[in-house]
Design an enzyme around this catalytic site. Structure first.
Site, PDB file in Angstrom:
ATOM      1  N   MET A  29       0.851  -1.206   0.000  1.00  0.00           N
ATOM      2  CA  MET A  29       0.000   0.000   0.000  1.00  0.00           C
ATOM      3  C   MET A  29       0.874   1.239   0.000  1.00  0.00           C
ATOM      4  SD  MET A  29      -3.388  -0.670   2.259  1.00  0.00           S
ATOM      5  CE  MET A  29      -2.545  -1.248   3.714  1.00  0.00           C
ATOM      6  N   CYS A 117      -1.449  -1.328 -10.549  1.00  0.00           N
ATOM      7  CA  CYS A 117      -1.772   0.062 -10.236  1.00  0.00           C
ATOM      8  C   CYS A 117      -2.466   0.709 -11.431  1.00  0.00           C
ATOM      9  CB  CYS A 117      -0.517   0.847  -9.861  1.00  0.00           C
ATOM     10  SG  CYS A 117      -0.924   2.543  -9.359  1.00  0.00           S
ATOM     11  N   LYS A 156       2.282  -8.763  -8.865  1.00  0.00           N
ATOM     12  CA  LYS A 156       0.897  -8.604  -8.374  1.00  0.00           C
ATOM     13  C   LYS A 156       0.055  -8.069  -9.521  1.00  0.00           C
ATOM     14  CE  LYS A 156      -1.830  -6.625  -4.601  1.00  0.00           C
ATOM     15  NZ  LYS A 156      -2.313  -5.316  -5.032  1.00  0.00           N
TER      16      LYS A 156
HETATM   17  C1  LIG Z   1      -4.035   3.257  -0.172  1.00  0.00           C
HETATM   18  C2  LIG Z   1      -3.739   2.070  -1.042  1.00  0.00           C
HETATM   19  C3  LIG Z   1      -2.509   1.967  -1.657  1.00  0.00           C
HETATM   20  C4  LIG Z   1      -2.227   0.861  -2.472  1.00  0.00           C
HETATM   21  N1  LIG Z   1      -0.986   0.757  -3.029  1.00  0.00           N
HETATM   22  C5  LIG Z   1      -0.663  -0.354  -3.729  1.00  0.00           C
HETATM   23  C6  LIG Z   1       0.673  -0.533  -4.210  1.00  0.00           C
HETATM   24  O1  LIG Z   1       1.556   0.306  -4.001  1.00  0.00           O
HETATM   25  N2  LIG Z   1       0.935  -1.674  -4.907  1.00  0.00           N
HETATM   26  C7  LIG Z   1      -0.027  -2.641  -5.145  1.00  0.00           C
HETATM   27  O2  LIG Z   1       0.277  -3.660  -5.761  1.00  0.00           O
HETATM   28  N3  LIG Z   1      -1.277  -2.495  -4.681  1.00  0.00           N
HETATM   29  C8  LIG Z   1      -1.611  -1.387  -3.969  1.00  0.00           C
HETATM   30  N4  LIG Z   1      -2.863  -1.268  -3.448  1.00  0.00           N
HETATM   31  C9  LIG Z   1      -3.830  -2.381  -3.634  1.00  0.00           C
HETATM   32  C10 LIG Z   1      -3.800  -3.338  -2.432  1.00  0.00           C
HETATM   33  O3  LIG Z   1      -2.559  -3.983  -2.316  1.00  0.00           O
HETATM   34  C11 LIG Z   1      -4.913  -4.393  -2.519  1.00  0.00           C
HETATM   35  O4  LIG Z   1      -4.700  -5.237  -3.615  1.00  0.00           O
HETATM   36  C12 LIG Z   1      -6.307  -3.763  -2.658  1.00  0.00           C
HETATM   37  O5  LIG Z   1      -6.462  -2.680  -1.743  1.00  0.00           O
HETATM   38  C13 LIG Z   1      -7.423  -4.797  -2.401  1.00  0.00           C
HETATM   39  O6  LIG Z   1      -7.262  -5.374  -1.142  1.00  0.00           O
HETATM   40  P1  LIG Z   1      -8.093  -4.910   0.187  1.00  0.00           P
HETATM   41  O7  LIG Z   1      -9.559  -5.092  -0.120  1.00  0.00           O
HETATM   42  O8  LIG Z   1      -7.569  -5.834   1.245  1.00  0.00           O
HETATM   43  O9  LIG Z   1      -7.769  -3.467   0.426  1.00  0.00           O
HETATM   44  C14 LIG Z   1      -3.183  -0.160  -2.662  1.00  0.00           C
HETATM   45  C15 LIG Z   1      -4.426  -0.032  -2.031  1.00  0.00           C
HETATM   46  C16 LIG Z   1      -4.705   1.045  -1.230  1.00  0.00           C
HETATM   47  C17 LIG Z   1      -6.037   1.118  -0.546  1.00  0.00           C
END
Ligand SMILES: Cc1cc2nc3c(=O)[nH]c(=O)nc-3n(C[C@H](O)[C@H](O)[C@H](O)COP(=O)(O)O)c2cc1C
Length: 326
Positions: A29, A117, A156
């Protein structure tokens, strides 16, 4: 620790030479996963932690400094946080390889390539989810990196660009056939961004089709969802993203709303202290506020006190406000 939550305590998987003990992982994140948050989540039971995405281009153009000051701060690994995964983004295989080689000596468990992303800034350089539109290029990236590096390489992904182009199996196969050590799947398309529901069946499809460890990502909202998503997908592990913000207890199998506010405050104060130690008071307190907003959500702390905390720029005063709120 919650004894009846088996996924939190049991199982694990292997990436290269690293045994990951446990199946619950802090999702990458950007903007949240600095060293203090990664360490906190590890202490609460995350079995593996990711950085947010870091620009391979920034590392490529200043390999001695390992990128911009912000990137360099993210690359400061701590012995207690291992195993840790560093995530890179770029649309160019030469840049990815050079950056990965530059950071390899830092001793991470794995280097991960972001292919999910959907932010315009990332897409426009052909990186992030844009890579999913070219499975052959994904194959080339994994072939090159897995040959060039001694550290395992993972990626990812999302389910594809949009509903008309859910090519996740092509991309996942291109990765697995070219040396990927692990695949994490966020069960949404790039077009969906964070809307709709994550498609756990599609994640299961990847897991059951390939012979590499797969991590499921998307919509773990409460501790009980960990076992639900693992059962539904058969994955080796599960990532927790948004539900971990303001809520490291989820890695213990505990939902924060089952804890009283006075039980939560000492952890919040500890997190603040870690951020000030790592970033200095100015940035530490200022960046802590986005975590604080999440800690305060549904806390029962009255609006006037919440407002005073969110405005505070001074560590000692913020700790006093937190303690006075108990
Ligand atoms: C604030 C934020 C930042 C994120 N940054 C990244 C990132 O840098 N790289 C990535 O692969 N996914 C990123 N994601 C996606 C998360 O890793 C994850 O796949 C997505 O939030 C879904 O999972 P969750 O429902 O558990 O949040 C980000 C998500 C959020 C909310």
């Amino acid at each position: 620790m919650c004894d009846d939550n088996t996924a939190m305590t049991n199982g694990g998987f292997t990436i290269g030479d690293t045994t990951v003990s446990g199946r619950v992982v802090l999702a990458p994140m950007s903007g949240y996963n600095d060293l203090p948050f990664r360490l906190l989540c590890r202490r609460f039971g995350a079995s593996l932690v990711y950085t947010g995405l870091l620009s391979a281009k920034s590392i490529y153009y200043s390999p001695r400094a390992l990128g911009s000051p912000r990137t360099e701060a993210m690359l400061a690994l701590h012995p207690e946080e291992h195993p840790v995964v560093i995530q890179l983004f770029a649309g160019d295989v030469d840049i990815l390889e050079a950056a990965a080689r530059a950071i390899e000596p830092l001793g991470m468990a794995m280097i991960d390539i972001n292919m999910g992303c959907a932010k315009r800034k990332v897409l426009k350089s052909g990186s992030g989810a844009a890579l999913m539109q070219d499975a052959a290029k994904v194959g080339e990236i994994f072939d090159r990196l897995s040959r060039a590096l001694s550290v395992p390489v993972s990626g990812k992904i999302r389910l594809g660009w949009d509903d008309a182009d859910r090519n996740y199996m092509d991309v996942a196969r291109a990765m697995a056939d070219n040396g990927a050590a692990l695949i994490a799947v966020h069960g949404r398309t790039a077009e969906q961004d964070f809307t709709g529901e994550a498609d756990w069946d599609a994640i299961a499809h990847v897991k059951h089709s390939l012979d590499v460890p797969v991590l499921a990502s998307g919509d773990v909202k409460v501790a009980a969802d960990v076992d639900r998503i693992l059962d539904a997908t058969g994955c080796d592990g599960v990532m927790i993203g948004r539900a971990a913000i303001g809520n490291p207890w989820i890695f213990q199998g505990v939902d924060r709303f089952s804890l009283t506010w006075p039980e939560r405050v000492p952890v919040i104060v500890e997190h603040l202290g870690m951020m000030v130690e790592h970033h200095g008071e100015n940035y530490g307190v200022s960046w802590f506020r986005k975590h604080l907003r999440a800690y305060l959500a549904g806390s029962g702390v009255v609006r006037r006190e919440r407002h005073a905390m969110m405005q505070c720029r001074d560590e000692v005063r913020l700790i006093a406000l937190l303690q006075a709120s108990i």
